[in-house]
Design an enzyme around this catalytic site. Structure first.
Site, mmCIF file in Angstrom:
data_model
loop_
_atom_site.group_PDB
_atom_site.id
_atom_site.type_symbol
_atom_site.label_atom_id
_atom_site.label_comp_id
_atom_site.label_asym_id
_atom_site.label_seq_id
_atom_site.Cartn_x
_atom_site.Cartn_y
_atom_site.Cartn_z
ATOM 1 N N ASN A 136 0.822 -1.217 0.000
ATOM 2 C CA ASN A 136 0.000 0.000 0.000
ATOM 3 C C ASN A 136 0.860 1.274 0.000
ATOM 4 O OD1 ASN A 136 1.041 0.036 2.555
ATOM 5 N ND2 ASN A 136 -0.914 -0.089 3.632
ATOM 6 N N HIS A 138 3.402 1.949 2.136
ATOM 7 C CA HIS A 138 3.957 2.410 3.425
ATOM 8 C C HIS A 138 5.472 2.228 3.469
ATOM 9 C CE1 HIS A 138 3.293 -1.768 5.537
ATOM 10 N NE2 HIS A 138 4.572 -1.654 5.239
#
Ligand code: GLP
Length: 241
Positions: A136, A138
């Protein structure tokens, strides 16, 4: 952003392992920021091999973990502290009084986060920050929505991170929160290197390379860093046009 691409994952891992080795060889008291995760397994394994061939002294390195789950004992095999002990500190004989991880074993986690920031500052900042990337986007555990000026703090894990990491918890409940260095904390490192390998990272790497900088993709803030290198393999690079 400088991009270095290799045809195979093992060559990409080898490149990062050599970068860490060279950094410590040239500055034995380096302040090193370390990531955990499956991508890093091969890097740290290679670093241990390289060091067997030509040994250097790791005992003066100050090592700072990027993040730590909240709710696990420090000796829990799934804690990031255990991960780094097993893959890095023990095989390379780091001085354990110079290895640091956010303290998640206190009541006041905000205070603990501030102390971690101070600890890094008091050491003069991180020289080399090693990073992986979540599917995602991160870095550390700065989940989507993290601001560029965010600092070390408690973070609730995003559903994609829970999906990606839960397999390693088998019979145990996976922690849903962690303390992570912030984006600003990471960007203050003198040099940042992010390694991504394999097809599961292809989509996020395409976004990192091609999309604008945004808090939807926290890793994109690295593109503002004057000394940021992205190391990828062909699989992770396959969607870049
Ligand atoms: C984990 C770590 C990150 C790591 C990322 C990718 O949750 N906190 O530091 O870079 O997710 O992990 P992996 O290499 O297993 O894909």
């Amino acid at each position: 952003m400088k991009i270095i691409k290799f045809d195979y994952a093992n060559k990409a891992s080898d490149c990062l392992a050599h970068e860490i080795y060279k950094e410590i060889k040239s500055n034995p008291s380096t302040n090193l920021g370390l990531a955990t995760g499956r991508t890093m397994d091969a890097v740290y394994h290679r670093l241990v091999q390289i060091n067997k061939e030509n040994q250097i002294d790791f005992s003066k390195v100050n090592a700072f973990a990027l993040d730590e789950y909240i709710g696990l004992e420090s000796d829990d095999p799934q804690s990031f502290e255990s991960y780094l002990n097993f893959h890095v500190y023990s095989p390379l004989s780091f001085n354990l009084t110079k290895t640091y991880v956010p303290n998640v074993h206190v009541e006041n986690l905000d205070e603990s986060s501030l102390q971690y920031e101070k600890l890094i500052k008091d050491h003069g900042g991180i020289d080399l920050q090693i990073l992986g990337i979540g599917v995602n986007g991160h870095i550390g555990l700065n989940e989507p929505g993290s601001a560029m000026d965010s600092r070390t703090r408690v973070m609730a894990l995003n559903w994609q991170t829970i999906q990606s990491n839960k397999a390693s918890f088998k019979d145990k409940k996976m922690p849903l929160t962690a303390i992570t260095m912030g984006i600003a904390t990471i960007l203050e490192a003198k040099r940042c290197i992010l390694l991504a390998t394999g097809g599961s990272k292809a989509q996020v790497i395409q976004k990192l390379v091609e999309d604008d900088i945004s808090s939807h993709l926290p890793a994109s803030f690295l593109k503002t860093h004057p000394n940021f290198t992205l190391i990828i393999d062909d699989e992770a690079a396959k969607l870049i046009s």
